[in-house]
Motif scaffolding. Structure first.
Motif: not given
Length: 101
Positions: A20-32
């Motif tokens: 879940e923590l890793v998935a959140a990193v990818f979600a933030e990368l998708k936005v940034a």
């Protein structure tokens, strides 16, 4: 580009939390959408995680600046039975998996 492979094994009861923590990193990368990093994570069936990172030649990366990455890093050693082991990596072969080196 500098390429790094990081491998670690989580405690079974904390593997889903780690994912879940890793998935959140990818979600933030998708936005940034930073241009100066490429990042991929795999989870093996034994709860081993493998991260593959391409960053600038000098090793600088936007990842540590992301709030989600900081949250992921917080407590990583406590989630692991085998701690993260970063290693430099050289692509020997790549058929349509990763962008051309």
């Amino acid at each position: 580009m500098k390429r790094t492979l990081i491998r670690y094994k989580t405690k079974p009861e904390l593997a889903d939390k780690n994912a879940e923590l890793v998935a959140a990193v990818f979600a933030e990368l998708k936005v940034a959408q930073p241009d100066d990093v490429r990042y991929m994570t795999l989870r093996l069936e034994d709860d081993t995680f493998i991260h593959f990172v391409e960053s600038a030649d000098d090793g600088s990366s936007p990842l540590p600046k992301l709030a989600a990455f900081q949250a992921f890093q917080s407590g990583i050693r406590e989630r692991c039975v085998e701690p993260p082991m970063p290693r430099g990596a050289i692509i020997v072969g790549n058929y349509r998996m990763l962008g051309e080196p």
